[in-house]
Design a protein around this motif. Structure first.
Motif, mmCIF file in Angstrom:
data_model
loop_
_atom_site.group_PDB
_atom_site.id
_atom_site.type_symbol
_atom_site.label_atom_id
_atom_site.label_comp_id
_atom_site.label_asym_id
_atom_site.label_seq_id
_atom_site.Cartn_x
_atom_site.Cartn_y
_atom_site.Cartn_z
ATOM 1 N N TYR A 141 4.438 -6.467 -5.924
ATOM 2 C CA TYR A 141 3.465 -5.407 -5.657
ATOM 3 C C TYR A 141 3.222 -4.612 -6.930
ATOM 4 O O TYR A 141 3.995 -4.658 -7.878
ATOM 5 N N CYS A 164 -7.774 -5.260 -3.882
ATOM 6 C CA CYS A 164 -6.411 -4.824 -3.613
ATOM 7 C C CYS A 164 -5.953 -5.372 -2.265
ATOM 8 O O CYS A 164 -6.601 -5.143 -1.241
ATOM 9 N N ILE A 169 -3.460 -5.006 0.600
ATOM 10 C CA ILE A 169 -2.652 -3.903 1.117
ATOM 11 C C ILE A 169 -1.920 -4.371 2.372
ATOM 12 O O ILE A 169 -2.541 -4.866 3.312
ATOM 13 N N ALA A 225 2.193 1.764 2.486
ATOM 14 C CA ALA A 225 1.291 0.735 1.991
ATOM 15 C C ALA A 225 1.896 0.079 0.771
ATOM 16 O O ALA A 225 2.287 0.767 -0.179
ATOM 17 N N GLU A 267 0.849 -2.329 -2.125
ATOM 18 C CA GLU A 267 -0.433 -2.726 -2.684
ATOM 19 C C GLU A 267 -0.277 -3.620 -3.914
ATOM 20 O O GLU A 267 0.592 -3.384 -4.746
#
Length: 191
Positions: A89, A166, A168, A185, A187
């Protein structure tokens, strides 16, 4: 010694150079070879660099995990450490039930260009723009109401107005009464 240095600079490694010497030459050179006081854990620097980078990345993830648990200790039993430690991430964003940002990791600023101070109290919608599709927004709203883990890809915009995609993954988190109180979240910028 000059001959030794000249020949060594043309060789790929000391082992190959020494192997090409006669026994007598080797014995004479052996006395002049000084071992290093330390050695890299691996022989190939490219392998060492990759290993070192992986350790740095794991350290960053451990710090992110500790930071979020320090910020919200009640989530200790809800956030599976493996999700943060083993998932690739760029940013972590914690919002409350009203979807107001409560906490972001340092990766958020690196990915978006916005400081944590700017983002706190806002909804993640401030990252959206003209190419963020309404159907994605509606799907996200519905999935947040369903209060289940989900993944969605959206078009967001950096502070510089540069567009990026992105991915998510949203994880609902509950309070002591088992009511959803926050969303985490995870991301990652995708191509």
């Amino acid at each position: 010694m000059s001959d030794f240095k000249d020949n060594l600079s043309n060789m790929m490694c000391l082992d190959l150079y020494l192997e090409a010497r006669s026994h007598t030459e080797y014995e004479n050179l052996k006395l002049r070879i000084q071992p290093l006081n330390h050695a890299s854990p691996l022989l190939g620097l490219d392998l060492y660099a990759a290993s070192f980078q992986a350790e740095v990345e794991l350290g960053r993830r451990k710090k992110d995990l500790q930071d979020i648990l320090d910020f919200a200790p009640g989530f200790n039993n809800q956030i599976d450490p493996g999700i943060i430690l083993n998932t690739s991430y760029d940013a972590l964003v914690l919002t409350n039930l009203a979807q107001k940002i409560q906490w972001v990791n340092k990766g958020f600023s690196k990915m978006t260009g916005y400081t944590a101070g700017f983002a706190l109290g806002k909804t993640p919608r401030f990252l959206q723009g003209k190419d963020t599709k309404e159907e994605n927004r509606n799907r996200i709203r519905q999935k947040l109401l369903d209060k289940e883990v989900f993944t969605e890809i959206v078009v967001n915009y950096r502070k510089t107005k540069e567009q990026y995609k992105c991915e998510i993954t949203i994880i609902p988190l509950t309070d002591a009464n088992r009511n959803i109180s926050h969303f985490l979240a995870i991301e990652k910028e995708v191509a």
